[in-house]
Structures are given as structure tokens and as C-alpha cells.
Design a protein around this motif. Structure first.
Motif, short mmCIF file in Angstrom:
data_model
loop_
_atom_site.label_atom_id
_atom_site.label_comp_id
_atom_site.label_asym_id
_atom_site.label_seq_id
_atom_site.Cartn_x
_atom_site.Cartn_y
_atom_site.Cartn_z
N ALA A 184 5.38 -5.27 -38.57
CA ALA A 184 4.29 -4.73 -39.43
C ALA A 184 3.08 -5.58 -38.82
CB ALA A 184 4.15 -4.75 -40.67
N ALA A 185 3.06 -6.83 -38.79
CA ALA A 185 2.10 -7.63 -38.27
C ALA A 185 1.81 -7.09 -36.84
CB ALA A 185 2.41 -9.09 -38.25
N LEU A 186 2.84 -7.02 -35.98
CA LEU A 186 2.45 -6.66 -34.58
C LEU A 186 1.88 -5.42 -34.42
CD1 LEU A 186 2.90 -7.44 -31.67
CD2 LEU A 186 5.44 -6.22 -31.83
N PHE A 187 2.42 -4.49 -35.10
CA PHE A 187 1.80 -3.19 -35.43
C PHE A 187 0.21 -3.07 -35.77
CE2 PHE A 187 0.79 1.10 -37.19
CZ PHE A 187 1.17 1.91 -36.47
N ASN A 188 0.02 -4.01 -36.61
CA ASN A 188 -1.49 -4.07 -36.91
C ASN A 188 -2.36 -4.53 -35.67
OD1 ASN A 188 -2.61 -3.66 -39.40
ND2 ASN A 188 -1.54 -5.04 -40.44
N ALA A 189 -1.79 -5.49 -35.00
CA ALA A 189 -2.58 -6.02 -33.84
C ALA A 189 -2.71 -4.80 -32.76
CB ALA A 189 -1.57 -7.25 -33.16
N VAL A 190 -1.82 -4.01 -32.59
CA VAL A 190 -1.59 -2.94 -31.73
C VAL A 190 -3.00 -1.93 -32.01
CG1 VAL A 190 -0.73 -0.94 -30.62
CG2 VAL A 190 0.67 -3.12 -30.76
N LEU A 191 -3.15 -1.73 -33.37
CA LEU A 191 -4.02 -0.99 -34.00
C LEU A 191 -5.43 -1.55 -33.69
CD1 LEU A 191 -2.58 0.19 -37.42
CD2 LEU A 191 -3.21 1.63 -35.52
N LEU A 192 -5.30 -2.83 -33.89
CA LEU A 192 -6.72 -3.50 -33.79
C LEU A 192 -7.28 -3.37 -32.31
CD1 LEU A 192 -6.37 -6.58 -35.75
CD2 LEU A 192 -8.05 -5.00 -36.28
N PHE A 193 -6.15 -3.27 -31.42
CA PHE A 193 -6.63 -3.46 -29.86
C PHE A 193 -6.94 -1.98 -29.53
CE2 PHE A 193 -3.98 -7.13 -28.91
CZ PHE A 193 -4.76 -7.81 -28.12
N ALA A 194 -6.44 -0.92 -30.23
CA ALA A 194 -6.66 0.51 -29.83
C ALA A 194 -8.08 0.74 -30.38
CB ALA A 194 -5.72 1.17 -30.53
N VAL A 195 -8.43 0.56 -31.49
CA VAL A 195 -9.71 0.77 -32.38
C VAL A 195 -10.94 0.19 -31.43
CG1 VAL A 195 -11.13 0.45 -34.22
CG2 VAL A 195 -8.78 1.27 -34.38
#
Length: 307
Positions: free
Chosen positions: A96-107
Motif C-alpha cells: 500500500a505504501a509503494l502504491f501511494n508512492a506510484v500515485l504521487l509520481f503519476a499525479v
């Protein structure tokens, strides 16, 4: 030959992980995020404000990220004990933490792209509605930020949600500044430039979060533990002559795990040495879940692994 482990074992179903101790605050942060998201999307679309829409995108990732964090905690706590889940499902929190990081990069990438398109001909953005929504968002984000701050120090999963909220808080402040500049000076570049600033603020924090999650998934030693010092302290225990196959890793935030083979002198009591090693690991290095195999100096039958 003997083997043993500490009595503070990891059992699926409890709130043993650091994330599990902050579920209530995660729920509160999620509620605040949903209110902010709804307000920003409505006003952002009505005013064509990139700063406001970029911040609403952050709020969306915040809501999604906090939701992922909550789902991960609940999955880890309620996972049924099965033979093929020897450590439960606590790694879901790290994913979940890694997915959060990917979301931040994408946005951040989307905001930078949109800003590059608008800088050549920035649109007219009404400042007053932007200011009003920015104030609401800022109040909500500051509250959520305060709720998650303590948990972010303990849990990588909560830290992911915390960074999302922090980015939203900075974004709301940036949107507020953009609205004020638009109202006072009619400066159309304020909106896209603030959007770029928000994106650039988020990127290094997303990188740090992703790096922390990958360290756990790749089973690196926890950042605060010196493996060489652990090895030296084990060898220093009375009766121990050698330690090998020493491994230290993190299951999820707040759950550091170790395993080791220790070779003892012929006259040493294996039970006494086992207890002494485990006590030392817990007291000096915070490794409360340690599996230690005690071997005699001769005839242990243990062989060196090629990996």
C-alpha cells in the motif's frame, strides 16, 4: 542441536504492526479528505483553475492512498491463519505504501504536463471561489496532518498516507496564494506556476517513500540496525564462539525480524545461551522476534549455503 524463538511471536489477527495502532486516525483523515475532494472538484471544474484541479488530484490520491492503507491494515489483521501464510498478510501494508508512492509520481507528472501546456496562454481564473475552497481544504488538511503525524514516525504505511496529506496541505496553501495573487494583481501565471511548485514539492517525498517500501520488499536490514554490530554482540555473549546465517529484515513497519545460527562451546548450556542471545537482541537492538538455532562446535551438521 537446539532451536528457539522469542515469546513475542508475530500472530496474524492482532494490531501488532505499527499501522494497526492508528486505524481510527486513518478513518478520520479519510473522511476529511472526501469532504475536501468534493469541494475542490466542483469549484475547480467551474473555474478552470489548474492549481485547484492539481490540488484536487492530490486529494484524490490522498483519499485513495488512505483507503489503501486502511484496507491493507484490515487485511493484515483479519487474515486467517493458514499453513501457507506463515507471517500473515502484513506485507500488504508495504505494498500500500509503494502504491501511494506510484500515485504521487503519476499525479506530479500530470500536473507538470498540464502546466507546460498552460504557461504559453494561461486562462482567466476567478480568484475568490479559489480562495474560498483553498481555505476549506487547508483547514481539513491541517487537521488530517495533525492526526497522522505521530503514526508516520512508526509506520511506513501510515507515512504514505501522511505524505499524501502533507502534499495536499502544501497544495491548499499554494492554491490560496494563487487565488490571492489573481484577485490582487490579475496575474494569470500564478495558477500554473503554483501547480508546478506543488508537483516539484511532491516528487522527492514520493521517491523517499518508494525507496523505503522497496527496502522492505527486498528484505534489506532495517535502516536503524547495524548488522555488523548485531553480529559482534551475538559473538560477545558468553558461550558463543561463532555466528553465521545471520539475517535481519522488516516484515512491516514495527515488525523487525531476525534469524541466526550460533555455535557454542562444548561446555555451554544451549538453553542458557539461547535465552541470553534473545534477551540481548531484544534489549540492545529492538529485535523482539528472533529465531536462533544453537549448534555445538562439533558435529552440528550445518553447511554453508551457496546463496
Amino acid at each position: 542441536m537446539g532451536a528457539g524463538h522469542s515469546h513475542s511471536g508475530i500472530e496474524p489477527g492482532g494490531a501488532a504492526s505499527a499501522s494497526g495502532r492508528h486505524v481510527r486516525r486513518l478513518w478520520m483523515a479519510l473522511g476529511l479528505g472526501l469532504i475536501t475532494l468534493l469541494a475542490q472538484v466542483i469549484v475547480g471544474l467551474a473555474t478552470s483553475s489548474l492549481a485547484l484541479l492539481s490540488d484536487s488530484a492530490h486529494v484524490f490520491t490522498d483519499v485513495l492512498g488512505v483507503s489503501m492503507a486502511l484496507v491493507a491494515v484490515m487485511v493484515a489483521q483479519r487474515a486467517a491463519a493458514r499453513a501457507d501464510r506463515t507471517f500473515g498478510l502484513y506485507r500488504a501494508e508495504v505494498f500500500a505504501a509503494l502504491f501511494n508512492a506510484v500515485l504521487l509520481f503519476a499525479v506530479a507528472a500530470w500536473i507538470l504536463y498540464e502546466a507546460s501546456q498552460r504557461l504559453s496562454d494561461p486562462p482567466e481564473v476567478p480568484g475568490v471561489p479559489v480562495i474560498a475552497v483553498a481555505v476549506v481544504g487547508l483547514v481539513m488538511n491541517v487537521t488530517a496532518f495533525a492526526l497522522l503525524r505521530s503514526g508516520a514516525k512508526e509506520s511506513l504505511n501510515v507515512r504514505g498516507a501522511y505524505l499524501e496529506v502533507m502534499a495536499d496541505m502544501i497544495g491548499s496553501f499554494g492554491v490560496l496564494v494563487s487565488g490571492v495573487l489573481t484577485v490582487l494583481f490579475g496575474w494569470r501565471y500564478a495558477d500554473p506556476l503554483i501547480g508546478v511548485g506543488i508537483a516539484l514539492f511532491v516528487l522527492p517525498r514520493a521517491f523517499t517513500l518508494a525507496r523505503g517500501a522497496l527496502r522492505i520488499l527486498l528484505q534489506h536490514a532495517p535502516a536503524g540496525i547495524d548488522v555488523d554490530a548485531v553480529r559482534a554482540d551475538v559473538v560477545a555473549v558468553e558461550g558463543v564462539v561463532q555466528v553465521h546465517d545471520l539475517h535481519v529484515w522488516t516484515l512491516t513497519s514495527g515488525m523487525e525480524v531476525a534469524s541466526a545460527h550460533v555455535v557454542i562451546t562444548p561446555d555451554a548450556d544451549s538453553a542458557v545461551v539461547l535465552a541470553a542471545v534473545q534477551h540481548m537482541l531484544a534489549a540492545r537492538h529492538g529485535l523482539e522476534h528472533a529465531t536462533v538455532q544453537v549448534e555445538p562446535a562439533q558435529g552440528s551438521g550445518c553447511h554453508d549455503l551457496s546463496w
